[in-house]
Scaffold this motif. Sequence first.
Motif, PDB file in Angstrom:
ATOM      1  N   GLU A 192       0.812  -1.223   0.000  1.00 35.50           N
ATOM      2  CA  GLU A 192       0.000   0.000   0.000  1.00 35.50           C
ATOM      3  C   GLU A 192       0.850   1.280   0.000  1.00 35.50           C
ATOM      4  N   PRO A 193       1.969   1.345   0.769  1.00 38.76           N
ATOM      5  CA  PRO A 193       2.767   2.589   0.756  1.00 38.76           C
ATOM      6  C   PRO A 193       3.568   2.798  -0.519  1.00 38.76           C
ATOM      7  N   MET A 194       3.620   1.800  -1.408  1.00 43.96           N
ATOM      8  CA  MET A 194       4.489   1.894  -2.577  1.00 43.96           C
ATOM      9  C   MET A 194       4.102   3.052  -3.493  1.00 43.96           C
ATOM     10  N   LEU A 195       2.820   3.411  -3.513  1.00 43.93           N
ATOM     11  CA  LEU A 195       2.396   4.556  -4.321  1.00 43.93           C
ATOM     12  C   LEU A 195       3.079   5.835  -3.842  1.00 43.93           C
ATOM     13  N   TRP A 196       3.120   6.002  -2.507  1.00 41.63           N
ATOM     14  CA  TRP A 196       3.762   7.195  -1.943  1.00 41.63           C
ATOM     15  C   TRP A 196       5.269   7.142  -2.127  1.00 41.63           C
ATOM     16  N   ILE A 197       5.826   5.942  -2.071  1.00 41.24           N
ATOM     17  CA  ILE A 197       7.262   5.805  -2.317  1.00 41.24           C
ATOM     18  C   ILE A 197       7.586   6.215  -3.754  1.00 41.24           C
ATOM     19  N   GLY A 198       6.698   5.838  -4.688  1.00 36.91           N
ATOM     20  CA  GLY A 198       6.882   6.247  -6.082  1.00 36.91           C
ATOM     21  C   GLY A 198       6.866   7.755  -6.244  1.00 36.91           C
ATOM     22  N   LEU A 199       5.957   8.409  -5.528  1.00 38.41           N
ATOM     23  CA  LEU A 199       5.916   9.871  -5.583  1.00 38.41           C
ATOM     24  C   LEU A 199       7.159  10.481  -4.931  1.00 38.41           C
ATOM     25  N   TYR A 200       7.663   9.810  -3.908  1.00 40.64           N
ATOM     26  CA  TYR A 200       8.909  10.256  -3.254  1.00 40.64           C
ATOM     27  C   TYR A 200      10.079  10.160  -4.225  1.00 40.64           C
ATOM     28  N   ILE A 201      10.108   9.092  -5.018  1.00 38.82           N
ATOM     29  CA  ILE A 201      11.147   8.940  -6.039  1.00 38.82           C
ATOM     30  C   ILE A 201      11.055  10.070  -7.057  1.00 38.82           C
ATOM     31  N   ALA A 202       9.828  10.385  -7.473  1.00 38.91           N
ATOM     32  CA  ALA A 202       9.629  11.469  -8.438  1.00 38.91           C
ATOM     33  C   ALA A 202      10.074  12.808  -7.861  1.00 38.91           C
ATOM     34  N   LEU A 203       9.811  13.021  -6.564  1.00 38.50           N
ATOM     35  CA  LEU A 203      10.216  14.278  -5.919  1.00 38.50           C
ATOM     36  C   LEU A 203      11.738  14.392  -5.854  1.00 38.50           C
ATOM     37  N   ALA A 204      12.411  13.286  -5.514  1.00 37.38           N
ATOM     38  CA  ALA A 204      13.874  13.298  -5.482  1.00 37.38           C
ATOM     39  C   ALA A 204      14.444  13.581  -6.862  1.00 37.38           C
ATOM     40  N   SER A 205      13.816  12.988  -7.883  1.00 37.59           N
ATOM     41  CA  SER A 205      14.264  13.239  -9.263  1.00 37.59           C
ATOM     42  C   SER A 205      14.072  14.706  -9.627  1.00 37.59           C
ATOM     43  N   LEU A 206      12.961  15.275  -9.180  1.00 33.60           N
ATOM     44  CA  LEU A 206      12.691  16.683  -9.469  1.00 33.60           C
ATOM     45  C   LEU A 206      13.721  17.592  -8.817  1.00 33.60           C
ATOM     46  N   CYS A 207      14.169  17.247  -7.610  1.00 33.08           N
ATOM     47  CA  CYS A 207      15.209  18.040  -6.938  1.00 33.08           C
ATOM     48  C   CYS A 207      16.500  18.034  -7.754  1.00 33.08           C
ATOM     49  N   CYS A 208      16.859  16.863  -8.288  1.00 31.73           N
ATOM     50  CA  CYS A 208      18.063  16.771  -9.120  1.00 31.73           C
ATOM     51  C   CYS A 208      17.906  17.611 -10.390  1.00 31.73           C
ATOM     52  N   ILE A 209      16.709  17.571 -10.977  1.00 36.60           N
ATOM     53  CA  ILE A 209      16.461  18.332 -12.208  1.00 36.60           C
ATOM     54  C   ILE A 209      16.573  19.830 -11.935  1.00 36.60           C
ATOM     55  N   LEU A 210      15.981  20.273 -10.825  1.00 37.56           N
ATOM     56  CA  LEU A 210      16.029  21.701 -10.497  1.00 37.56           C
ATOM     57  C   LEU A 210      17.463  22.172 -10.289  1.00 37.56           C
ATOM     58  N   ALA A 211      18.287  21.321  -9.664  1.00 35.18           N
ATOM     59  CA  ALA A 211      19.698  21.683  -9.456  1.00 35.18           C
ATOM     60  C   ALA A 211      20.423  21.785 -10.797  1.00 35.18           C
TER      61      ALA A 211
END
Length: 678
Positions: A48-67
């Motif tokens: 059940e938490p895997m959906l939120w983990i997926g969004l967490y992965i996307a957020l981490a990727s977005l931080c790298c992109i912004l940098a």
Amino acid sequence: MGYNSTQNYLKLLAQLAVNENVNHDIVSSLIGYVKPIYQSDLNNRYSEPMLWIGLYIALASLCCILAMVADLVHGLKSRKPWFPCKYFSVNAASLSVISVAMKLPVDLSGSMPGDVDQVAKLGSMAFMCTMMANLLPCLATMDSNELLTNIIALGVLVITMVVNVCIQIETGVISYKEDAHLLKTVAKKYDLESLGINKYRNTIIATLYVTLLLVLLIIHVCSSLAILKSKQIIESKYQQGHETASKDVRQSTGSVLTIEKLKQHVSDYWVMSGSGSPQFIIACSVTTTASGVICCLTTIMHTLTVSWSISAMLKEHYDSDYKWSTVVILIVQFIGVILGTVAPLSRCFATLSFKAVLSSFGETTENLELRRYVLQHENEMELAERTLEGFSKSMNRLIQKGEKKQPNNLKKLIEEKSTPGFQGVKKFDNSHYVPALLSEVEYQECWSLPVVTLTAIAVTLPDIEKVEVDSLLKSVREGLEYVMLVEENLNTSGDYVSVHKAAETLWQEVDVCHKWLGDKLQDIASQVNTTASQVERTRQIVQLFMEKAKIKIKEGVSSMDIGGTNGDSECKSICANSMSRVTRTIINDKEIENELFKELSSWIADIMAACLTNLPQVIAMKCHSSEIEKREACVQAAARLLGETKEMINTLQGHDIPRMSPDDLPFIDKWLAYLSDP
């Protein structure tokens, strides 16, 4: 609530057990399925938490992109086509974020059966290739210890990722072996290609990404070794250029560093720091070109892979525990691959324009002079003329940017209030005898402390227009920024540290809190006799400051006698000592009481002006740094300071500056001695 399937199945078994028409052997055999059903319920609950983990992965990727985008914008804004790494670099924080963004390819146990799931996993590898290509220049900003630590950390991350992906290729998590076998067994009539499944395509693409990641890791390791050697070569050439440039600004008694000389000096160091910049050196290397080519290939492959899965995304072919978050991860990281490819690709083209075999034909005299300060390897081609001109233009832009932030209030105060020869430096302290109580505290005189002390008295005087007080405060606020800069660079011995700290603390108290050593300036002003004349009230203000200074000195001496040297007590004693000496000077000079605010403003202007005659020396000093990684930032600070203070320097050099030794100019006690006995 979390085990509905198991509970429903047990209820069904209970109903069958009481039914006389049902064979008990059948019920017993059905009981054997309770455990797998229970395990299925557990898996569903844990996923059940895997959906939120997926969004967490996307957020981490977005931080790298912004940098990466921030570095891209910084490179464009500063007109550096090699896009130096300022925000996106290899360190503990960035590697932690990258490891989160790379969870999909590192995950060994998570099943990724859908087409979108597979492309998202492959896309993470493409994104990692792009990030590694962007991270390459940042290696040049590290010293040897940082470089070793960060390269090992990056290597561990990449190798772990490569090994895990290879395991997944073998186990079929990437290659669809399990799905393909099942479909062949259950429904042989289906064409695997029509289902959008190609068990070889994903294996081939994953293998290519693994190969490219390993190649990029090798490039990073080789670049690290090359950087260490390049820094040694550049350092040797820099020291030669530094010695040559320093000769041009060495002062003799009575000489001054004009704006033209200063600008030329900054320009020389600007070329040395630019051409000898570690990031510029690595940007001109073949390894950077290779990483740019790999990044370009990665982008092409990933774009094709995503284009093949568009229909799958529209049909919602995501069957992993991450659910629809795999689409978010795929889209975010695809954007990262596209945006992360402007910079490495640009470095490839920029490298070609950085270097060119040139003859001296067509070069300007100015550029021929600057070319002496270009730092490069023996076997490199000469720096292209356009690149050299780019260095000069970027410096001029920074100077012009500084010109927009000139201290106009300070300039106005000095022009209107300072005296020829800056006589206020001598006048503010004419006390020839120091009482025994004051002798308990000995300290070196500095520029900023008397300025703060005189300002505290001036803004407390009665019957002074608010506009004049505000104008003085603005001028002192601007001036102390440069005065303290002079002290930080030229008064660096241990004797001055405590005095500088005391002056800085006192100024914050006067400027922000409107207090002097804890006493409100307004309360001091309210203690005077309102019926007395203005001269008498002025004298009372000065006497009140003197009495409070004596009390603070006694408190400081008592505190140090009881508990030894205390930082706060020492600070108070230093400030009180300064106030006592200044107020004694004022009281002993009856002639200045009538226009004390005007006289104090003149003293303040003279002290700051005398101090700021050292600004050219500070600018020249700030051009140089012994650390290669900090040289570019230092010379940029020098260029900005030159832009901010060029008019001020011209104004000061128009005054009658005492013909003192250049070594004595930074010290107020040397000025006092010279002005007292020139």
